[in-house]
Structures are given as structure tokens and as C-alpha cells.
Design a protein around this motif. Structure first.
Motif, PDB file in Angstrom:
ATOM      1  N   ILE A  35       0.835  -1.200   0.000  1.00 39.86           N
ATOM      2  CA  ILE A  35       0.000   0.000   0.000  1.00 39.86           C
ATOM      3  C   ILE A  35       0.875   1.258   0.000  1.00 39.86           C
ATOM      4  CG2 ILE A  35      -1.846   1.231   1.181  1.00 39.86           C
ATOM      5  CD1 ILE A  35      -2.608  -1.538  -0.013  1.00 39.86           C
ATOM      6  N   HIS A  36       1.965   1.242   0.785  1.00 42.46           N
ATOM      7  CA  HIS A  36       2.903   2.374   0.775  1.00 42.46           C
ATOM      8  C   HIS A  36       3.437   2.615  -0.632  1.00 42.46           C
ATOM      9  CE1 HIS A  36       3.280   3.571   4.942  1.00 42.46           C
ATOM     10  NE2 HIS A  36       3.524   2.333   5.346  1.00 42.46           N
ATOM     11  N   LEU A  37       3.841   1.541  -1.316  1.00 42.94           N
ATOM     12  CA  LEU A  37       4.416   1.685  -2.652  1.00 42.94           C
ATOM     13  C   LEU A  37       3.397   2.234  -3.637  1.00 42.94           C
ATOM     14  CD1 LEU A  37       6.435  -1.656  -2.706  1.00 42.94           C
ATOM     15  CD2 LEU A  37       7.419   0.643  -2.726  1.00 42.94           C
ATOM     16  N   TRP A  38       2.146   1.840  -3.471  1.00 42.27           N
ATOM     17  CA  TRP A  38       1.078   2.321  -4.352  1.00 42.27           C
ATOM     18  C   TRP A  38       0.695   3.767  -4.027  1.00 42.27           C
ATOM     19  CZ3 TRP A  38      -4.626   0.704  -3.199  1.00 42.27           C
ATOM     20  CH2 TRP A  38      -5.496   1.379  -4.068  1.00 42.27           C
ATOM     21  N   LYS A  39       0.338   4.017  -2.797  1.00 40.27           N
ATOM     22  CA  LYS A  39      -0.218   5.310  -2.433  1.00 40.27           C
ATOM     23  C   LYS A  39       0.833   6.407  -2.282  1.00 40.27           C
ATOM     24  CE  LYS A  39      -4.659   4.419  -2.045  1.00 40.27           C
ATOM     25  NZ  LYS A  39      -5.662   5.156  -2.847  1.00 40.27           N
ATOM     26  N   GLU A  40       2.013   6.037  -1.751  1.00 42.84           N
ATOM     27  CA  GLU A  40       3.036   7.033  -1.458  1.00 42.84           C
ATOM     28  C   GLU A  40       4.215   6.981  -2.418  1.00 42.84           C
ATOM     29  OE1 GLU A  40       4.047   6.807   2.694  1.00 42.84           O
ATOM     30  OE2 GLU A  40       1.976   6.341   3.238  1.00 42.84           O
ATOM     31  N   GLY A  41       4.272   5.939  -3.235  1.00 45.18           N
ATOM     32  CA  GLY A  41       5.327   5.849  -4.241  1.00 45.18           C
ATOM     33  C   GLY A  41       6.654   5.360  -3.708  1.00 45.18           C
ATOM     34  N   GLY A  42       6.675   4.851  -2.482  1.00 44.80           N
ATOM     35  CA  GLY A  42       7.931   4.346  -1.951  1.00 44.80           C
ATOM     36  C   GLY A  42       7.864   4.104  -0.465  1.00 44.80           C
ATOM     37  N   ILE A  43       8.965   3.558   0.055  1.00 43.78           N
ATOM     38  CA  ILE A  43       9.151   3.356   1.492  1.00 43.78           C
ATOM     39  C   ILE A  43      10.530   3.896   1.821  1.00 43.78           C
ATOM     40  CG2 ILE A  43       9.281   1.685   3.364  1.00 43.78           C
ATOM     41  CD1 ILE A  43       7.634  -0.225   1.609  1.00 43.78           C
ATOM     42  N   GLY A  44      10.575   5.036   2.500  1.00 46.26           N
ATOM     43  CA  GLY A  44      11.875   5.656   2.762  1.00 46.26           C
ATOM     44  C   GLY A  44      12.579   5.984   1.457  1.00 46.26           C
ATOM     45  N   ASP A  45      13.802   5.477   1.306  1.00 45.87           N
ATOM     46  CA  ASP A  45      14.578   5.746   0.099  1.00 45.87           C
ATOM     47  C   ASP A  45      14.270   4.782  -1.040  1.00 45.87           C
ATOM     48  OD1 ASP A  45      15.921   7.866   1.303  1.00 45.87           O
ATOM     49  OD2 ASP A  45      17.477   6.563   2.129  1.00 45.87           O
ATOM     50  N   LEU A  46      13.412   3.793  -0.803  1.00 44.36           N
ATOM     51  CA  LEU A  46      13.036   2.822  -1.836  1.00 44.36           C
ATOM     52  C   LEU A  46      11.850   3.379  -2.607  1.00 44.36           C
ATOM     53  CD1 LEU A  46      13.310  -0.398   0.345  1.00 44.36           C
ATOM     54  CD2 LEU A  46      14.972   0.424  -1.335  1.00 44.36           C
ATOM     55  N   VAL A  47      12.122   3.963  -3.762  1.00 46.05           N
ATOM     56  CA  VAL A  47      11.133   4.738  -4.504  1.00 46.05           C
ATOM     57  C   VAL A  47      10.770   4.026  -5.809  1.00 46.05           C
ATOM     58  CG1 VAL A  47      10.649   6.956  -5.598  1.00 46.05           C
ATOM     59  CG2 VAL A  47      12.003   6.874  -3.501  1.00 46.05           C
ATOM     60  N   VAL A  48       9.471   4.040  -6.143  1.00 44.53           N
ATOM     61  CA  VAL A  48       9.002   3.467  -7.407  1.00 44.53           C
ATOM     62  C   VAL A  48       9.299   4.467  -8.523  1.00 44.53           C
ATOM     63  CG1 VAL A  48       7.017   2.610  -8.697  1.00 44.53           C
ATOM     64  CG2 VAL A  48       7.184   2.184  -6.241  1.00 44.53           C
ATOM     65  N   THR A  49      10.298   4.168  -9.329  1.00 45.54           N
ATOM     66  CA  THR A  49      10.678   5.047 -10.439  1.00 45.54           C
ATOM     67  C   THR A  49      10.303   4.462 -11.795  1.00 45.54           C
ATOM     68  OG1 THR A  49      12.898   4.079 -10.503  1.00 45.54           O
ATOM     69  CG2 THR A  49      12.589   6.056  -9.140  1.00 45.54           C
ATOM     70  N   GLU A  50       9.878   3.193 -11.809  1.00 44.04           N
ATOM     71  CA  GLU A  50       9.392   2.554 -13.026  1.00 44.04           C
ATOM     72  C   GLU A  50       8.351   1.517 -12.621  1.00 44.04           C
ATOM     73  OE1 GLU A  50      12.823   0.894 -14.855  1.00 44.04           O
ATOM     74  OE2 GLU A  50      13.195  -0.567 -13.264  1.00 44.04           O
ATOM     75  N   ASN A  51       7.606   1.036 -13.616  1.00 54.72           N
ATOM     76  CA  ASN A  51       6.555   0.074 -13.310  1.00 54.72           C
ATOM     77  C   ASN A  51       7.093  -1.106 -12.513  1.00 54.72           C
ATOM     78  OD1 ASN A  51       4.889   1.751 -14.736  1.00 54.72           O
ATOM     79  ND2 ASN A  51       4.484   0.315 -16.404  1.00 54.72           N
ATOM     80  N   LEU A  52       6.313  -1.528 -11.504  1.00 55.43           N
ATOM     81  CA  LEU A  52       6.770  -2.555 -10.572  1.00 55.43           C
ATOM     82  C   LEU A  52       5.637  -3.533 -10.273  1.00 55.43           C
ATOM     83  CD1 LEU A  52       9.112  -3.371  -8.479  1.00 55.43           C
ATOM     84  CD2 LEU A  52       7.718  -2.104  -6.810  1.00 55.43           C
ATOM     85  N   VAL A  53       5.918  -4.836 -10.373  1.00 54.95           N
ATOM     86  CA  VAL A  53       4.970  -5.858  -9.928  1.00 54.95           C
ATOM     87  C   VAL A  53       5.078  -5.968  -8.412  1.00 54.95           C
ATOM     88  CG1 VAL A  53       4.292  -8.286 -10.047  1.00 54.95           C
ATOM     89  CG2 VAL A  53       5.151  -7.127 -12.101  1.00 54.95           C
TER      90      VAL A  53
END
Length: 371
Positions: free
Chosen positions: A57-75
Motif C-alpha cells: 500500500i505504501h508503494l502504491w499510495k506514497e510511491g515508496g518506502i523511505g529511500d526505496l522509490v518506485v521510479t518505473e513500473n513494478l509488480v
């Protein structure tokens, strides 16, 4: 709420590997991915079950967890179990086609000093399922390191195999705290899946009395269905963390000696962490299992911890926990079946995540299955 794109609206593959993708702009894409090719040192697994974690949910709603950021499409996805359908020719352990397995979702380098010291959960070169940049288990097929798949006994379901991940977090957290002694008090903050798994392990360890806290009446009631002897405290958001802590301490007694020497924080929220800092007994241990989307913590009570010589510890995932956890579940010493409150098919994975964030739908663990 982020919009959902369906397979007809995104690029698809001619092979059938349904998956759920989160994009950098917070969209969920339900589509197809190419079936991965099993390398000589890998096993290919048909993923049968994946639990939705708060980190998804963090990765979806906030785009990351701390320094782990979604910068490209991710399963997404990492709480998972399935069946082995292919074994690479260089695999030397006893994994074979047809084995039902739980997947430990981390593949460390096994070369750095941390890995060689047995702390492979701290490897800086780890590939962790469903965490940028490694694709996760919300897909039909997955290839992974055979050293991190664990056979399931015949009496364990795929759901129980997937739940081994959250129990592993709890197991590692209690171990990091130095363990729990029979007949000694313990406090657990948070009645989400990690907190509830921690409660089960604390109970089977013989800790008593146990107090759990949460802001949800439903989750506190659920905790009592798991461990009827547990005492529950509903956090009051209108008062300070210190005042909530004072109320919790009253539940244990009136002297410092009867306060909990071990407090296990399972939410990652600043207010809860700060309350725990005031609850733990002087010279005790506070272990933080919860994950936060932030790198900094507001209002951390440094001086009370310092004056009480409280040992504050943290965990990062787990290491060498799956065999013990599988034994605990298989033997019936802990029962995790009640955790699963909702089940969706893989093609409906986006609906599963929507279910988790819908405040009108009480959930504990939402599962995605592919029968």
C-alpha cells in the motif's frame, strides 16, 4: 483513490502471466507480463497465493518506502507461496518439480561481510520481491533462488505458507528483543497482521500478562479471539503518547518492577512508537518491528529512554526464520487461519488492494489466489 487500468488499457503480452503493476504515478495496472525464463541456478514457481502487505500500500499510495522509490513500473507482492514447475539444471538442493513451497522473498548476494556473518537480511545488494527495482509475486509465474524456497508439509495450505512471511517478521522481532520469558509481562503495539502474529508467538512463549494496543475496536476484539487472556487498550488519539502510555502502564500494575521488560512496536507510526518509549520498563528493551514511510521520527523521547537505559532495537525483515515458523504452524502450536478475511483471484488483484484501503471494510489479511 488512484485509478485502476485494466488489461485492455495497457500493453499486453501474448503469453498468459497475469500480474498487478504499480506505476510511478500511483496507478494500478492489471495486465499480462512475459513468462520469466528459468535460469540454470533458479526454480520457476507457479504462484498460488500472495498476501497484501502494508508495504504494498505504501508503494502504491506514497510511491515508496523511505529511500526505496518506485521510479518505473513494478509488480507488487512478497508474502507468497506456490508450486515448483521447473528446476534449473545447476540446482543442487532437494527441490523438485511438484513441491509446494513458501518463498522467502529476499535474494542476497551471499558474498558481502553481512551475508557471510549470517546477517543476509542486511545485505545492501539484496533483491527483494516487490520492492524497487525487483518485481514481486502478484503474477502467475516467478523465478527465484532455490536456496530461499522452503518446502511445505502436506498439512499446510498455500495460505499458511504465505502467512509464514508475516510470522517470520514477528519471530525475528522477538528474537531481536532477546526473547520472551514465561510468566513475564509483554506489551505489543498494533493489531495488524504483524502485531497479531507477534501476539501468537508471545503467547506460545509463555509471556504473561500481555497487553496489546490499537486504535481499532474491531482489531482489538479480533486479538482476543486469538488469545482470550490478552488485555487490550484502545489508543486515545485526543491525548498525548505519554498519557496513553500512562494508561497502559496502569494495566500492568503500580510498581516499576511489574512493567513490561520487553515492548514490541508493530505499527511504525510515530505516536505509537513514542508511547512505547514511555511504557517499557527501565533497563528494558523496546524493539520496533513496524515499517514507516518516513525516514525521520517526530517527538522521539530521547531523555526518558536515556535515563532509563532502555535498549531500543530495530529489525529489517528476517533471517533464518522460515523452518522454525513452518514448524510452529504445521504443528498447530500457532493457528494463523483466522488471519485470512478476504480472498481475490489474481485477475482481481487491483480490487484486493482497494479492499485493503477501504475503511468501511474491516480486514486482517487479504489474499490473492491463482488456483
Amino acid at each position: 483513490m488512484a485509478p485502476i487500468l485494466h488489461s485492455s488499457e495497457c500493453e499486453t503480452s501474448p503469453v498468459s502471466n497475469p500480474c498487478l503493476i504499480v506505476t510511478p504515478d500511483h496507478k494500478l495496472i492489471a495486465g499480462n507480463a512475459p513468462i520469466p525464463q528459468c535460469q540454470p541456478n533458479q526454480v520457476k514457481i507457479h504462484i498460488k497465493c500472495t498476501g497484501i502487505c502494508g508495504s504494498d500500500i505504501h508503494l502504491w499510495k506514497e510511491g515508496g518506502i523511505g529511500d526505496l522509490v518506485v521510479t518505473e513500473n513494478l509488480v507488487l507482492g512478497h508474502e507468497t507461496a506456490g508450486q515448483v514447475i521447473e528446476v534449473g539444471r545447476e540446482v543442487t538442493n532437494d527441490i523438485k518439480v511438484g513441491d509446494r513451497v513458501a518463498i522467502e522473498p529476499q535474494a542476497p548476494c551471499m558474498k558481502c561481510y553481512l551475508c557471510l556473518d549470517g546477517h543476509y537480511n542486511l545485505c545492501e545488494d539484496v533483491a527483494f520481491l516487490g520492492v524497487p527495482p525487483t518485481n514481486g509475486s502478484m503474477q502467475r509465474y516467478l523465478c527465484t533462488d532455490p536456496n530461499f524456497v522452503h518446502k511445505l508439509p502436506d498439512n499446510m495450505s498455500y495460505e499458511q505458507g504465505a502467512l509464514s512471511e508475516i510470522v517470520s517478521v514477528a519471530f525475528h522481532g522477538i528474537r531481536k528483543a532477546g526473547g520472551l520469558n514465561p510468566g513475564e509481562p509483554c506489551m505489543i503495539a498494533g493489531c495488524g497482521p504483524i502485531g497479531l502474529a507477534t501476539l501468537l508467538l508471545a503467547d506460545v512463549s509463555g509471556a504473561y500478562p500481555i497487553v496489546v494496543s490499537d486504535i481499532s475496536d474491531e482489531r482489538l476484539e479480533f486479538a482476543k479471539t486469538l488469545v482470550p487472556s490478552v488485555m487490550t487498550y484502545k489508543n486515545d488519539t485526543s491525548i498525548s503518547p505519554k498519557k496513553n502510555a500512562k494508561n497502559i502502564r496502569k494495566m500492568f500494575g503500580t510498581t516499576e518492577y511489574v512493567m513490561p521488560p520487553v515492548v514490541l512496536e508493530c505499527t511504525g507510526f510515530a505516536s505509537s512508537i513514542n508511547s512505547c518509549c514511555y511504557v517499557v520498563r527501565r533497563n528494558g528493551v523496546l524493539t520496533i518491528l513496524g515499517v514507516s514511510g518516513k525516514n525521520e521520527l517526530d517527538g522521539f523521547p530521547f531523555m526518558p529512554l536515556s535515563l532509563g537505559e532502555v535498549d531500543v532495537r530495530f529489525i529489517n525483515r528476517y533471517t533464518d526464520t522460515w523452518p522454525a515458523v513452518i514448524n510452529l504452524i504445521s504443528s498447530g502450536k500457532i493457528n494463523v487461519d483466522k488471519f485470512v478475511t478476504h480472498v481475490f483471484q489474481l485477475e482481481e488483484a487491483a480490487k484486493a488492494l482497494e479492499c485493503v484501503v477501504d475503511r468501511n471494510v474491516p480486514t486482517i489479511k487479504v489474499m490473492i489466489k491463482d488456483d
